[in-house]
Design an enzyme around this catalytic site. Sequence first.
Site, PDB file in Angstrom:
ATOM      1  N   ILE A  70      15.233  95.687  77.585  1.00  0.00           N
ATOM      2  CA  ILE A  70      16.138  95.252  76.494  1.00  0.00           C
ATOM      3  C   ILE A  70      15.426  94.085  75.805  1.00  0.00           C
ATOM      4  CG2 ILE A  70      17.528  93.807  78.070  1.00  0.00           C
ATOM      5  CD1 ILE A  70      19.950  94.533  76.160  1.00  0.00           C
ATOM      6  N   GLU A 104      15.765  94.971  87.101  1.00  0.00           N
ATOM      7  CA  GLU A 104      14.873  93.963  87.669  1.00  0.00           C
ATOM      8  C   GLU A 104      14.493  92.996  86.555  1.00  0.00           C
ATOM      9  OE1 GLU A 104      13.564  97.287  88.143  1.00  0.00           O
ATOM     10  OE2 GLU A 104      14.266  97.526  90.206  1.00  0.00           O
ATOM     11  N   ASN A 109      12.114  84.372  84.181  1.00  0.00           N
ATOM     12  CA  ASN A 109      12.650  84.710  82.842  1.00  0.00           C
ATOM     13  C   ASN A 109      14.080  84.167  82.697  1.00  0.00           C
ATOM     14  OD1 ASN A 109      13.332  85.792  80.381  1.00  0.00           O
ATOM     15  ND2 ASN A 109      12.612  87.864  80.830  1.00  0.00           N
ATOM     16  N   TYR A 116      22.046  87.931  81.569  1.00  0.00           N
ATOM     17  CA  TYR A 116      22.664  88.875  82.515  1.00  0.00           C
ATOM     18  C   TYR A 116      23.822  88.222  83.274  1.00  0.00           C
ATOM     19  CZ  TYR A 116      18.478  91.650  81.554  1.00  0.00           C
ATOM     20  OH  TYR A 116      17.483  92.366  80.942  1.00  0.00           O
TER      21      TYR A 116
END
Length: 149
Positions: A70, A104, A109, A116
């Site tokens: 994404i 994952e 990051n 998320y």
Amino acid sequence: MEMLIRPLTSGDLDQIVAIELEAHEYPWKKSIHNSCIEVDYPSQVLEVDGELAAYAVYNYLYDECHLMNITTRPDRQGQGMATKIIHHIYQDAKQQGMKNVLLEVRASNHPAIQFYLKEGFKEIGRRPGYYPTKEGREDALVMQKDLTC
Ligand SMILES: CC(C)(COP(=O)(O)OP(=O)(O)OC[C@H]1O[C@@H](n2cnc3c(N)ncnc32)[C@H](O)[C@@H]1OP(=O)(O)O)[C@@H](O)C(=O)NCCC(=O)NCCS
């Protein structure tokens, strides 16, 4: 602002590869995007006023949706683009009978992890040394979101 969400096609590939290079330290190669199209993985592209702003590639396995990529174009980040695309993916996945979304993400990051977490993903495990780095390897966090509640 006119927004449109539609599946990714091979006609988007050059633009996507350019965004990929800008947005990722370890971008997917064109050949990877190409094979995802060839094997017909589900995907979405978000266009804003006719310009490609974000995209996602995922996959269905049994009752699990695996989010493989994404990405929001850097100059469109922080404007809710990834949120729009991922909400569309939840709908699509639920319609296909999926019970959760799994992914994952590099342990370093932080923007993606924050994204998320805000979306209700929980860390359910780690894959040690999953990703290459300039210095060696780094872990992947495995994150999951329940689509049934
Ligand atoms: C992660 C990514 C997809 C988020 O896309 P985006 O369109 O900017 O995200 P949104 O604008 O929908 O942000 C939603 C929420 O995510 C979090 N978030 C997004 N970018 C963030 C950042 N740089 N730092 C901290 N939190 C961030 C925030 O909680 C944000 O909510 P808020 O705006 O109310 O604070 C984008 O940063 C990106 O493309 N990164 C490079 C590619 C990548 O790493 N993809 C994920 C690989 S697993």
